[in-house]
Design a protein around this motif. Structure first.
Motif, short mmCIF file in Angstrom:
data_model
loop_
_atom_site.label_atom_id
_atom_site.label_comp_id
_atom_site.label_asym_id
_atom_site.label_seq_id
_atom_site.Cartn_x
_atom_site.Cartn_y
_atom_site.Cartn_z
N TYR A 21 -5.31 2.56 -10.82
CA TYR A 21 -5.89 1.26 -11.14
C TYR A 21 -4.81 0.27 -11.58
CZ TYR A 21 -10.04 4.17 -11.35
OH TYR A 21 -11.05 5.06 -11.04
N ASN A 42 -8.46 -2.46 -18.52
CA ASN A 42 -8.92 -3.11 -17.29
C ASN A 42 -10.38 -2.69 -17.09
OD1 ASN A 42 -9.59 -4.00 -14.77
ND2 ASN A 42 -7.89 -3.00 -13.71
N ILE A 43 -11.29 -3.57 -17.46
CA ILE A 43 -12.70 -3.21 -17.38
C ILE A 43 -13.21 -3.13 -15.94
CG2 ILE A 43 -13.23 -3.97 -19.72
CD1 ILE A 43 -14.50 -6.50 -18.52
N ASP A 44 -12.42 -3.65 -14.98
CA ASP A 44 -12.79 -3.50 -13.57
C ASP A 44 -12.57 -2.07 -13.07
OD1 ASP A 44 -13.30 -6.19 -13.53
OD2 ASP A 44 -11.64 -6.72 -12.18
N LYS A 45 -11.63 -1.34 -13.69
CA LYS A 45 -11.27 0.00 -13.21
C LYS A 45 -11.08 -0.03 -11.70
CE LYS A 45 -11.46 2.58 -16.96
NZ LYS A 45 -10.23 2.97 -17.58
N SER A 46 -10.17 -0.90 -11.26
CA SER A 46 -9.98 -1.15 -9.83
C SER A 46 -8.50 -1.12 -9.47
CB SER A 46 -10.55 -2.53 -9.49
OG SER A 46 -10.15 -2.93 -8.19
N SER A 49 -7.94 -5.27 -8.66
CA SER A 49 -8.30 -6.38 -9.54
C SER A 49 -8.27 -5.92 -11.00
CB SER A 49 -9.69 -6.93 -9.20
OG SER A 49 -10.69 -6.00 -9.56
N PHE A 50 -8.26 -6.90 -11.90
CA PHE A 50 -8.36 -6.57 -13.31
C PHE A 50 -9.14 -7.64 -14.04
CE2 PHE A 50 -4.81 -9.47 -13.51
CZ PHE A 50 -4.88 -10.05 -14.77
N SER A 51 -9.78 -7.23 -15.11
CA SER A 51 -10.44 -8.12 -16.05
C SER A 51 -10.26 -7.52 -17.43
CB SER A 51 -11.94 -8.24 -15.77
OG SER A 51 -12.18 -8.86 -14.53
N ASP A 53 -11.51 -7.23 -21.43
CA ASP A 53 -12.70 -7.31 -22.26
C ASP A 53 -12.55 -8.47 -23.26
OD1 ASP A 53 -15.18 -5.91 -23.44
OD2 ASP A 53 -13.83 -6.14 -25.16
N HIS A 76 0.18 -7.67 -15.37
CA HIS A 76 -0.68 -6.68 -14.72
C HIS A 76 0.10 -6.03 -13.59
CE1 HIS A 76 -1.54 -9.68 -11.57
NE2 HIS A 76 -2.09 -8.71 -10.87
N GLU A 88 -6.72 -14.54 -6.03
CA GLU A 88 -7.54 -14.34 -7.22
C GLU A 88 -6.71 -14.46 -8.50
OE1 GLU A 88 -7.56 -12.13 -4.64
OE2 GLU A 88 -9.51 -12.61 -3.77
#
Length: 130
Positions: A21, A42-46, A49-51, A53, A76, A88
């Protein structure tokens, strides 16, 4: 931008530990020098991508202020891509006063690039280490 070698090494280790991730985090310090690293979830766990909290962000910004520091950079990783901001990354970057660091993990040794992103204009930045 200026960064301590210790913070830089910890950032790389964080990025590698989060594979496959994307990792994400903040760097803070004084006088534009990155002295403290804040590993964020990384709340996206992707892997693409990342986001962060919002509650964790609020807590970290409070801790940064309590230390008498300021946000210096957002970082990131790109586990499968070069260290170039995606569309993005550019569209959602919310801290124009901070540097934007991308760590690429596509090769044996991580590579990085640093940028300033203001009003969707991306400008490469030099990083000096101390």
């Amino acid at each position: 931008m200026y960064a301590s070698k210790k913070v830089w090494k910890e950032m790389y280790l964080h990025c590698q530990a989060e594979r496959p991730y994307e990792a994400c985090g903040l760097l803070s310090g004084r006088n534009g020098r990155a002295e403290t690293i804040w590993r964020m979830a990384n709340i996206d766990k992707s892997p693409v991508s990342f986001s962060m909290d919002l509650e964790q962000l609020q807590s970290v910004f409070h801790a940064i202020r309590a230390r008498g520091e300021r946000l210096v950079a957002v970082y990131h990783s790109h586990p499968t891509a070069p260290p170039v901001p995606s569309s993005e990354d550019i569209a959602f970057f919310s801290y124009p006063e901070a540097a934007y660091i991308i760590v690429s993990l596509t090769r044996k040794h991580p590579a990085f690039a640093c940028y300033q992103i203001r009003e969707r204009i991306v400008t490469p930045q030099k990083v000096s280490f101390y």
